[in-house]
Motif scaffolding. Structure first.
Motif, PDB file in Angstrom:
ATOM      1  N   TYR A  86       1.098  -1.142   0.200  1.00 15.74           N
ATOM      2  CA  TYR A  86       0.202  -0.348   0.007  1.00 15.74           C
ATOM      3  C   TYR A  86       1.256   1.269  -0.191  1.00 15.74           C
ATOM      4  N   GLY A  87       0.194   2.468   0.402  1.00 15.48           N
ATOM      5  CA  GLY A  87       0.961   3.693   0.002  1.00 15.48           C
ATOM      6  C   GLY A  87       1.574   4.061  -1.499  1.00 15.48           C
ATOM      7  N   LEU A  88       3.343   4.348  -1.405  1.00 14.44           N
ATOM      8  CA  LEU A  88       3.962   4.520  -2.545  1.00 14.44           C
ATOM      9  C   LEU A  88       4.008   3.310  -3.555  1.00 14.44           C
ATOM     10  N   TYR A  89       3.760   2.104  -3.185  1.00 17.92           N
ATOM     11  CA  TYR A  89       3.713   0.503  -4.440  1.00 17.92           C
ATOM     12  C   TYR A  89       2.759   0.674  -4.457  1.00 17.92           C
ATOM     13  N   SER A  90       1.530   1.329  -3.972  1.00 17.65           N
ATOM     14  CA  SER A  90       0.730   0.292  -4.328  1.00 17.65           C
ATOM     15  C   SER A  90       0.011   0.029  -5.752  1.00 17.65           C
ATOM     16  N   ASP A  91      -0.273  -1.102  -5.955  1.00 14.50           N
ATOM     17  CA  ASP A  91      -0.985  -0.714  -7.176  1.00 14.50           C
ATOM     18  C   ASP A  91      -2.851  -1.182  -7.477  1.00 14.50           C
ATOM     19  N   PRO A  92      -3.354   0.062  -7.581  1.00  8.96           N
ATOM     20  CA  PRO A  92      -4.454   0.569  -7.445  1.00  8.96           C
ATOM     21  C   PRO A  92      -5.580  -1.074  -8.597  1.00  8.96           C
ATOM     22  N   ASN A  93      -4.446  -1.264  -9.589  1.00  6.85           N
ATOM     23  CA  ASN A  93      -5.293  -2.939  -9.939  1.00  6.85           C
ATOM     24  C   ASN A  93      -5.681  -4.337  -8.618  1.00  6.85           C
ATOM     25  N   THR A  94      -4.573  -4.125  -7.739  1.00  5.61           N
ATOM     26  CA  THR A  94      -4.211  -5.137  -6.694  1.00  5.61           C
ATOM     27  C   THR A  94      -5.509  -4.744  -6.421  1.00  5.61           C
TER      28      THR A  94
END
Length: 105
Positions: A86-94
């Motif tokens: 989550y945060g900076l490295y989160s992927d909206p698709n996951t």
């Protein structure tokens, strides 16, 4: 209700495994599903409930911001773990896949 507290992702995963969450699920964006490599199956997120959520802050590295989910399915008779950034490295698709899991907690 979640009464367990862990300091690291590794501790959370070990604690969940001790309590029967034995399957490591992968979020497959291209199929919008959960993958179980142990059984070579692709499962619908709607067939699972979130039993526990453990969120970890990245104190010095934003890449360490992770969420560990303990999930279960009475339909499939399975309990397992999903790990997601989550945060900076989160992927909206996951996140779209995770948001389809039922909230049991």
């Amino acid at each position: 209700m979640n009464n367990h507290h862990y300091d690291t992702v590794t501790e959370a995963m070990a604690g969940l495994k001790e309590r029967g969450y034995l399957t490591d699920f992968e979020l497959l964006v291209e199929k919008e599903c959960l993958a179980c490599h142990k059984t070579s199956s692709y499962l619908s997120p709607e067939e699972f409930e979130i039993d526990e959520i453990h969120r970890f802050e990245g104190d010095s590295d934003p890449g360490d911001e992770m969420i560990v989910y303990g999930i279960s399915s009475t339909i499939h008779g399975m309990k397992g773990i999903v790990v997601n950034a989550y945060g900076l490295y989160s992927d909206p698709n996951t996140y779209k896949i995770v948001s389809r899991l039922k909230k049991h907690i």
